[in-house]
Scaffold this motif. Structure first.
Motif, PDB file in Angstrom:
ATOM      1  N   UNK A   1       0.842  -1.192   0.000  1.00 33.97           N
ATOM      2  CA  UNK A   1       0.000   0.000   0.000  1.00 33.97           C
ATOM      3  C   UNK A   1       0.879   1.244   0.000  1.00 33.97           C
ATOM      4  N   UNK A   2       0.432   2.276  -0.703  1.00 31.99           N
ATOM      5  CA  UNK A   2       1.300   3.429  -0.941  1.00 31.99           C
ATOM      6  C   UNK A   2       1.618   4.237   0.313  1.00 31.99           C
ATOM      7  N   UNK A   3       0.779   4.145   1.360  1.00 32.02           N
ATOM      8  CA  UNK A   3       1.046   4.921   2.573  1.00 32.02           C
ATOM      9  C   UNK A   3       1.873   4.152   3.599  1.00 32.02           C
ATOM     10  N   UNK A   4       2.190   2.897   3.326  1.00 29.90           N
ATOM     11  CA  UNK A   4       2.855   2.064   4.323  1.00 29.90           C
ATOM     12  C   UNK A   4       4.291   2.519   4.576  1.00 29.90           C
ATOM     13  N   UNK A   5       4.742   2.288   5.806  1.00 32.71           N
ATOM     14  CA  UNK A   5       6.112   2.630   6.184  1.00 32.71           C
ATOM     15  C   UNK A   5       7.102   1.850   5.319  1.00 32.71           C
ATOM     16  N   UNK A   6       8.025   2.538   4.654  1.00 31.61           N
ATOM     17  CA  UNK A   6       9.003   1.825   3.813  1.00 31.61           C
ATOM     18  C   UNK A   6      10.020   1.075   4.664  1.00 31.61           C
ATOM     19  N   UNK A   7      10.559   0.003   4.098  1.00 31.71           N
ATOM     20  CA  UNK A   7      11.624  -0.779   4.733  1.00 31.71           C
ATOM     21  C   UNK A   7      11.296  -1.202   6.165  1.00 31.71           C
ATOM     22  N   UNK A   8      10.150  -1.871   6.378  1.00 28.62           N
ATOM     23  CA  UNK A   8       9.829  -2.335   7.732  1.00 28.62           C
ATOM     24  C   UNK A   8      10.798  -3.436   8.155  1.00 28.62           C
ATOM     25  N   UNK A   9      10.813  -3.728   9.447  1.00 30.31           N
ATOM     26  CA  UNK A   9      11.684  -4.799   9.932  1.00 30.31           C
ATOM     27  C   UNK A   9      11.185  -6.174   9.490  1.00 30.31           C
ATOM     28  N   UNK A  10       9.866  -6.296   9.372  1.00 26.16           N
ATOM     29  CA  UNK A  10       9.269  -7.584   9.033  1.00 26.16           C
ATOM     30  C   UNK A  10       8.229  -7.414   7.921  1.00 26.16           C
ATOM     31  N   UNK A  11       8.094  -8.452   7.115  1.00 27.09           N
ATOM     32  CA  UNK A  11       7.039  -8.530   6.095  1.00 27.09           C
ATOM     33  C   UNK A  11       6.353  -9.884   6.251  1.00 27.09           C
ATOM     34  N   UNK A  12       5.029  -9.864   6.378  1.00 27.22           N
ATOM     35  CA  UNK A  12       4.270 -11.111   6.510  1.00 27.22           C
ATOM     36  C   UNK A  12       3.143 -11.106   5.482  1.00 27.22           C
ATOM     37  N   UNK A  13       3.141 -12.097   4.603  1.00 28.29           N
ATOM     38  CA  UNK A  13       2.179 -12.137   3.504  1.00 28.29           C
ATOM     39  C   UNK A  13       1.488 -13.495   3.466  1.00 28.29           C
ATOM     40  N   UNK A  14       0.174 -13.463   3.294  1.00 31.22           N
ATOM     41  CA  UNK A  14      -0.598 -14.678   3.057  1.00 31.22           C
ATOM     42  C   UNK A  14      -0.766 -14.824   1.549  1.00 31.22           C
ATOM     43  N   UNK A  15      -0.036 -15.731   0.966  1.00 29.72           N
ATOM     44  CA  UNK A  15      -0.047 -15.874  -0.489  1.00 29.72           C
ATOM     45  C   UNK A  15      -1.207 -16.728  -0.991  1.00 29.72           C
ATOM     46  N   UNK A  16      -1.989 -17.324  -0.073  1.00 31.72           N
ATOM     47  CA  UNK A  16      -3.091 -18.189  -0.472  1.00 31.72           C
ATOM     48  C   UNK A  16      -4.445 -17.475  -0.471  1.00 31.72           C
ATOM     49  N   UNK A  17      -4.464 -16.166  -0.322  1.00 31.16           N
ATOM     50  CA  UNK A  17      -5.726 -15.429  -0.304  1.00 31.16           C
ATOM     51  C   UNK A  17      -6.421 -15.601  -1.657  1.00 31.16           C
ATOM     52  N   UNK A  18      -7.719 -15.968  -1.666  1.00 33.15           N
ATOM     53  CA  UNK A  18      -8.433 -16.114  -2.942  1.00 33.15           C
ATOM     54  C   UNK A  18      -8.441 -14.808  -3.733  1.00 33.15           C
ATOM     55  N   UNK A  19      -8.537 -14.935  -5.032  1.00 33.26           N
ATOM     56  CA  UNK A  19      -8.461 -13.761  -5.911  1.00 33.26           C
ATOM     57  C   UNK A  19      -9.553 -12.745  -5.600  1.00 33.26           C
ATOM     58  N   UNK A  20     -10.756 -13.215  -5.224  1.00 32.33           N
ATOM     59  CA  UNK A  20     -11.862 -12.285  -4.983  1.00 32.33           C
ATOM     60  C   UNK A  20     -11.715 -11.527  -3.667  1.00 32.33           C
ATOM     61  N   UNK A  21     -10.813 -11.978  -2.799  1.00 30.79           N
ATOM     62  CA  UNK A  21     -10.574 -11.284  -1.530  1.00 30.79           C
ATOM     63  C   UNK A  21      -9.231 -10.567  -1.514  1.00 30.79           C
ATOM     64  N   UNK A  22      -8.468 -10.719  -2.547  1.00 28.51           N
ATOM     65  CA  UNK A  22      -7.104 -10.173  -2.571  1.00 28.51           C
ATOM     66  C   UNK A  22      -7.136  -8.666  -2.787  1.00 28.51           C
ATOM     67  N   UNK A  23      -6.395  -7.933  -1.941  1.00 25.72           N
ATOM     68  CA  UNK A  23      -6.301  -6.478  -2.030  1.00 25.72           C
ATOM     69  C   UNK A  23      -5.141  -6.017  -1.169  1.00 25.72           C
ATOM     70  N   UNK A  24      -4.341  -5.049  -1.614  1.00 26.75           N
ATOM     71  CA  UNK A  24      -4.504  -4.195  -2.799  1.00 26.75           C
ATOM     72  C   UNK A  24      -3.762  -4.723  -4.028  1.00 26.75           C
ATOM     73  N   UNK A  25      -3.062  -5.867  -3.910  1.00 27.35           N
ATOM     74  CA  UNK A  25      -2.255  -6.367  -5.013  1.00 27.35           C
ATOM     75  C   UNK A  25      -2.834  -7.655  -5.588  1.00 27.35           C
ATOM     76  N   UNK A  26      -2.592  -7.879  -6.866  1.00 27.44           N
ATOM     77  CA  UNK A  26      -2.878  -9.172  -7.452  1.00 27.44           C
ATOM     78  C   UNK A  26      -1.803 -10.166  -6.999  1.00 27.44           C
ATOM     79  N   UNK A  27      -2.033 -11.430  -7.287  1.00 28.75           N
ATOM     80  CA  UNK A  27      -1.055 -12.455  -6.902  1.00 28.75           C
ATOM     81  C   UNK A  27       0.299 -12.190  -7.562  1.00 28.75           C
ATOM     82  N   UNK A  28       0.297 -11.840  -8.839  1.00 29.94           N
ATOM     83  CA  UNK A  28       1.551 -11.605  -9.540  1.00 29.94           C
ATOM     84  C   UNK A  28       2.275 -10.379  -8.993  1.00 29.94           C
ATOM     85  N   UNK A  29       1.524  -9.335  -8.680  1.00 30.14           N
ATOM     86  CA  UNK A  29       2.145  -8.141  -8.093  1.00 30.14           C
ATOM     87  C   UNK A  29       2.738  -8.455  -6.721  1.00 30.14           C
TER      88      UNK A  29
END
Length: 464
Positions: free
Chosen positions: A407-435
């Protein structure tokens, strides 16, 4: 001399109704959160704001930008009332339980007014129809919002106004000024109705204070806290006004208020639960400012029935319904027909909105991935800076400085990044799977190392 209804107090039936609705609201919202389906916007934002108040600081939210002042986004100091509870139970669940209680309380003044005017059965039917209405359900099912405070205040104010307790109506309305900046215009309308009903001094003072505080918040207070020095929630309306195009301005302020069809559909949905009888009460005017800003907005999510925006509309419209029935004094048979109609609409719409989740088996099934997610999140230390997927942020916002991954307002270079890559396409936001995959690859290229990668949950850490 008081009537028998007044002497017997609120009555155990109305207490039970409010308690049952509170339990339903709480179960739905907590279960959504337990299943990790609550959102960064807005539960995460409010969790961070109340967390700030609980620690004696002005509210900030990482989701709106690094250490971004929440008072620069919306004027909602009423949130500070939740700080003592959050101090004891520092979790997002505290906000969800508080919202359930506030909305359930709003049933009581309306039901009590209906009982005095129409009898016990009508009170319980109207109270249940309001409590189960789609606008209430949509608010309960979509995170937490400050308008939860508006529901009981409006209910008490309009119930007092409908019973000609004009000064009480004003006193209940004025705290709305601390809930959100746009509600000052609702207070203004309440003030004008008070003046119209006989207490001109109280009414005009209330109207002036409502309009004045709303303008003060939008033009002075919020810009003073906002990094841009302006109020950013004109939702595109300011661009139309600044264009200088008279035809565009006329279209936006006339035909544009009812098009596209989503707006007309929402209006019909708002009127249907009261069988359109609310149109016959002047109390419906209190909803006009809310409809105006929603339908004048250029953002599609303001127009529909999905989110929390119709909670205050339901409160106002059901108050208008009670006033109309109280004034018409229908025969017992006529009243029964109205009550059957009101309940029928509520039941008909119920399956399309979040309260219906209570009877869905999927609501009560536990996903094995949730345990995995909690194990992975425990690897992140308290007070760390984190970017996470939208459904993970509210699980972390009570103890970390969490913002939204990608997201464009997020703090850059955080200490940690946690992503759920299994989110269904219809619930995915703000990025697509490829992004999302590209962003994770870019983070690794910048020096982030993989700490965990299991069941679709990817946790990265930046050394140093």
């Amino acid at each position: 001399m008081r009537s028998p209804d007044e002497r017997q107090g609120i009555g155990w039936q109305i207490w039970c109704l409010a308690a049952c609705l509170f339990l339903m609201y709480m179960l739905v919202s907590l279960r959504i959160h337990e299943r990790m389906l609550s959102n960064s916007f807005d539960l995460g934002v409010f969790d961070e704001a109340v967390r700030s108040y609980a620690h004696g600081r002005l509210p900030v939210s990482e989701l709106n930008g690094p250490d971004s002042p929440v008072l620069g986004d919306h004027f909602s100091p009423v949130l500070a009332l939740l700080a003592p509870f959050y101090r004891v139970w520092p979790t997002a669940e505290t906000l969800l339980v508080a919202q359930a209680a506030l909305v359930a309380v709003s049933v009581m003044p309306l039901a009590l007014w209906a009982r005095r005017a129409l009898g016990q059965t009508a009170a319980l039917v109207i109270g249940a129809a309001y409590g189960l209405s789609w606008g209430v359900a949509s608010a309960i099912g979509f995170d937490f919002h400050e308008v939860a405070f508006a529901a009981p205040l409006l209910a008490f104010s309009l119930a007092a106004l409908g019973q000609e307790r004009l000064r009480a109506a004003a006193w209940w309305a004025l705290p709305l000024l601390l809930v959100k900046e746009d509600l000052g215009m609702a207070v203004c309308v309440i003030g004008l109705l008070i003046a119209r009903r006989g207490d001109r001094r109280t009414g005009f003072v209330t109207a002036a204070v409502g309009a004045g505080v709303s303008l003060l918040a939008v033009l002075v207070i919020i810009p003073a806290f906002n990094i841009s020095g302006s109020y950013t929630h004109w939702f595109g309306m300011d661009s139309v006004a600044q264009s200088g195009s008279l035809p565009a301005l006329l279209e936006h302020s006339t035909l544009g208020l009812i098009t596209p069809m989503e707006k007309a559909k929402t209006l019909l949905y708002c009127l249907a639960p009261t069988l359109f009888l609310a149109l016959r009460s002047p109390l419906i005017l209190v909803a006009v400012p809310t409809f105006l800003w929603r339908f004048a907005s250029n953002l599609w999510n303001d127009w529909g029935t999905k989110y929390h925006y119709s909670l205050v509309i339901m409160t106002i419209f059901f108050a208008a319904l009670i006033e109309v029935l109280a004034q018409r004094r229908p025969s017992p048979a006529g009243l029964r027909r109205y009550l059957v109609g009101v309940v029928s609409v509520a039941v008909l719409l119920l399956p399309s909105f979040p309260l219906w989740q209570l009877v869905q088996p999927a609501t009560w099934r536990d996903d094995i991935r949730i345990g995995t997610a909690r194990s992975v999140m425990r690897l992140i230390p308290d007070n760390a800076t984190v970017q996470a997927s939208t459904f993970l942020v509210p699980q972390l916002s009570n103890r970390t400085r969490a913002s939204l991954f990608g997201w464009y307002t997020s703090r850059p270079n955080p200490q940690w990044i946690l992503v759920d890559t299994f989110v269904p396409a219809n619930l995915r936001w703000p990025q697509t799977y490829m992004q999302e995959q590209a962003a994770l690859q870019a983070a690794r290229a910048q020096g982030y190392t993989t700490v965990a990668d299991t069941f679709g949950y990817v946790l990265l850490h930046r050394p140093g």
